[in-house]
Design a protein around this motif. Sequence first.
Motif, PDB file in Angstrom:
ATOM      1  N   ASN A  15      40.223  45.196  40.956  1.00  0.00           N
ATOM      2  CA  ASN A  15      39.604  45.626  39.864  1.00  0.00           C
ATOM      3  C   ASN A  15      40.870  45.826  38.637  1.00  0.00           C
ATOM      4  OD1 ASN A  15      37.248  46.280  40.796  1.00  0.00           O
ATOM      5  ND2 ASN A  15      37.674  48.465  41.153  1.00  0.00           N
ATOM      6  N   LYS A  16      42.039  46.016  39.192  1.00  0.00           N
ATOM      7  CA  LYS A  16      43.190  46.068  38.428  1.00  0.00           C
ATOM      8  C   LYS A  16      43.330  44.879  37.718  1.00  0.00           C
ATOM      9  CE  LYS A  16      45.452  50.231  39.956  1.00  0.00           C
ATOM     10  NZ  LYS A  16      46.486  50.822  40.659  1.00  0.00           N
ATOM     11  N   ALA A  17      43.285  43.875  38.728  1.00  0.00           N
ATOM     12  CA  ALA A  17      43.733  42.181  38.369  1.00  0.00           C
ATOM     13  C   ALA A  17      42.832  41.667  37.486  1.00  0.00           C
ATOM     14  CB  ALA A  17      43.704  41.474  39.782  1.00  0.00           C
ATOM     15  N   ILE A  18      41.520  41.957  37.711  1.00  0.00           N
ATOM     16  CA  ILE A  18      40.392  41.618  36.774  1.00  0.00           C
ATOM     17  C   ILE A  18      40.603  42.216  35.406  1.00  0.00           C
ATOM     18  CG2 ILE A  18      37.870  41.468  36.408  1.00  0.00           C
ATOM     19  CD1 ILE A  18      37.406  41.085  39.547  1.00  0.00           C
ATOM     20  N   ASP A  19      40.969  43.363  35.381  1.00  0.00           N
ATOM     21  CA  ASP A  19      41.157  44.202  33.930  1.00  0.00           C
ATOM     22  C   ASP A  19      42.031  43.380  33.315  1.00  0.00           C
ATOM     23  OD1 ASP A  19      38.927  45.758  34.599  1.00  0.00           O
ATOM     24  OD2 ASP A  19      40.112  47.535  34.900  1.00  0.00           O
ATOM     25  N   LYS A  20      43.415  42.891  34.077  1.00  0.00           N
ATOM     26  CA  LYS A  20      44.452  42.410  33.233  1.00  0.00           C
ATOM     27  C   LYS A  20      44.141  40.993  32.880  1.00  0.00           C
ATOM     28  CE  LYS A  20      48.247  44.945  35.363  1.00  0.00           C
ATOM     29  NZ  LYS A  20      49.776  44.884  36.065  1.00  0.00           N
ATOM     30  N   MET A  21      43.547  40.512  33.764  1.00  0.00           N
ATOM     31  CA  MET A  21      43.134  38.843  33.362  1.00  0.00           C
ATOM     32  C   MET A  21      41.901  39.034  32.197  1.00  0.00           C
ATOM     33  SD  MET A  21      45.206  37.463  35.008  1.00  0.00           S
ATOM     34  CE  MET A  21      44.806  35.556  34.596  1.00  0.00           C
ATOM     35  N   LYS A  22      41.218  39.776  32.131  1.00  0.00           N
ATOM     36  CA  LYS A  22      40.251  39.856  30.931  1.00  0.00           C
ATOM     37  C   LYS A  22      40.968  40.038  29.690  1.00  0.00           C
ATOM     38  CE  LYS A  22      36.062  41.681  33.219  1.00  0.00           C
ATOM     39  NZ  LYS A  22      34.991  42.722  33.330  1.00  0.00           N
ATOM     40  N   SER A  23      42.081  40.918  29.807  1.00  0.00           N
ATOM     41  CA  SER A  23      42.937  40.980  28.531  1.00  0.00           C
ATOM     42  C   SER A  23      43.827  39.795  28.225  1.00  0.00           C
ATOM     43  CB  SER A  23      43.515  42.057  28.487  1.00  0.00           C
ATOM     44  OG  SER A  23      44.754  42.212  29.708  1.00  0.00           O
ATOM     45  N   ASN A  24      43.778  38.966  29.277  1.00  0.00           N
ATOM     46  CA  ASN A  24      44.714  37.778  28.891  1.00  0.00           C
ATOM     47  C   ASN A  24      43.898  36.421  29.142  1.00  0.00           C
ATOM     48  OD1 ASN A  24      46.655  35.834  28.854  1.00  0.00           O
ATOM     49  ND2 ASN A  24      47.723  36.310  30.773  1.00  0.00           N
ATOM     50  N   ASP A  25      42.796  36.555  28.290  1.00  0.00           N
ATOM     51  CA  ASP A  25      41.469  35.368  28.586  1.00  0.00           C
ATOM     52  C   ASP A  25      42.078  33.882  28.323  1.00  0.00           C
ATOM     53  OD1 ASP A  25      41.500  36.017  26.081  1.00  0.00           O
ATOM     54  OD2 ASP A  25      39.316  35.964  25.685  1.00  0.00           O
ATOM     55  N   ALA A  26      43.131  33.953  27.455  1.00  0.00           N
ATOM     56  CA  ALA A  26      43.574  32.509  27.260  1.00  0.00           C
ATOM     57  C   ALA A  26      44.206  31.810  28.477  1.00  0.00           C
ATOM     58  CB  ALA A  26      44.800  32.669  26.120  1.00  0.00           C
ATOM     59  N   PHE A  27      44.470  32.608  29.443  1.00  0.00           N
ATOM     60  CA  PHE A  27      44.977  31.988  30.700  1.00  0.00           C
ATOM     61  C   PHE A  27      44.165  31.516  31.608  1.00  0.00           C
ATOM     62  CE2 PHE A  27      46.625  32.062  34.987  1.00  0.00           C
ATOM     63  CZ  PHE A  27      48.006  31.776  35.020  1.00  0.00           C
ATOM     64  N   LYS A  28      43.928  30.115  31.749  1.00  0.00           N
ATOM     65  CA  LYS A  28      43.056  29.627  32.605  1.00  0.00           C
ATOM     66  C   LYS A  28      43.451  29.547  33.981  1.00  0.00           C
ATOM     67  CE  LYS A  28      40.379  26.242  31.024  1.00  0.00           C
ATOM     68  NZ  LYS A  28      39.087  25.700  30.818  1.00  0.00           N
ATOM     69  N   ILE A  29      42.757  30.133  34.899  1.00  0.00           N
ATOM     70  CA  ILE A  29      43.017  30.230  36.277  1.00  0.00           C
ATOM     71  C   ILE A  29      42.779  29.223  37.103  1.00  0.00           C
ATOM     72  CG2 ILE A  29      43.008  31.580  38.538  1.00  0.00           C
ATOM     73  CD1 ILE A  29      41.686  34.139  36.514  1.00  0.00           C
ATOM     74  N   TYR A  30      43.771  28.367  37.694  1.00  0.00           N
ATOM     75  CA  TYR A  30      43.509  27.269  38.505  1.00  0.00           C
ATOM     76  C   TYR A  30      43.462  27.608  39.893  1.00  0.00           C
ATOM     77  CZ  TYR A  30      45.021  22.677  40.224  1.00  0.00           C
ATOM     78  OH  TYR A  30      45.080  21.323  40.728  1.00  0.00           O
ATOM     79  N   THR A  31      44.491  28.725  40.197  1.00  0.00           N
ATOM     80  CA  THR A  31      44.421  29.149  41.881  1.00  0.00           C
ATOM     81  C   THR A  31      44.744  30.557  41.796  1.00  0.00           C
ATOM     82  OG1 THR A  31      45.748  27.124  42.142  1.00  0.00           O
ATOM     83  CG2 THR A  31      45.479  28.708  43.800  1.00  0.00           C
TER      84      THR A  31
END
Length: 167
Positions: A15-31
């Motif tokens: 949950n914490k990781a998803i919240d952090k990644m939602k606020s960093n939506d420019a980062f395209k997750i490859y792996t």
Amino acid sequence: MDKNLYLQEMENLINKAIDKMKSNDAFKIYTASIWTDPNAAASSISFDSEENSILKVKSSDEFLKKHYDRLIAKGEFEEAQSFLPETRRNTNPADFELRDLVEISNLSFPINWEEESDGACWNELEPLLLKIGEQTFHRLQELNLHQEFKLAVNGPEDWYEHIWKKE
């Protein structure tokens, strides 16, 4: 091991990781990589970009080629084979761009669990990591994922052992 507590710990981590990644939506997750270290009683989730993965693989290939060429020059052909590049994706969570984005100390099992159980801890831990990986793979679909996105969880043999990939 308290399985319910472990699953709660890991849900909080995700949950914490998803919240952090939602606020960093420019980062395209490859792996993405989720691991639990049963000796350290710690768990983490890390994310990598394609750009960072390419750089890490290139650096690794250069290192391997140097040693491959040295061994070939010495006539050690069989040993040289172990220095042929094998990976086309960075699979080492320690080298991910967003290494240990969220890391926790697990209270659900004791420190040195793997050592003290002579590896038997994986009989309990691995099925839980597979469940967490499956659930997390589906939850991550709401984030900015690369078209070749992969998620892995660790197991007794490797930090990047069980893999889910975008179809």
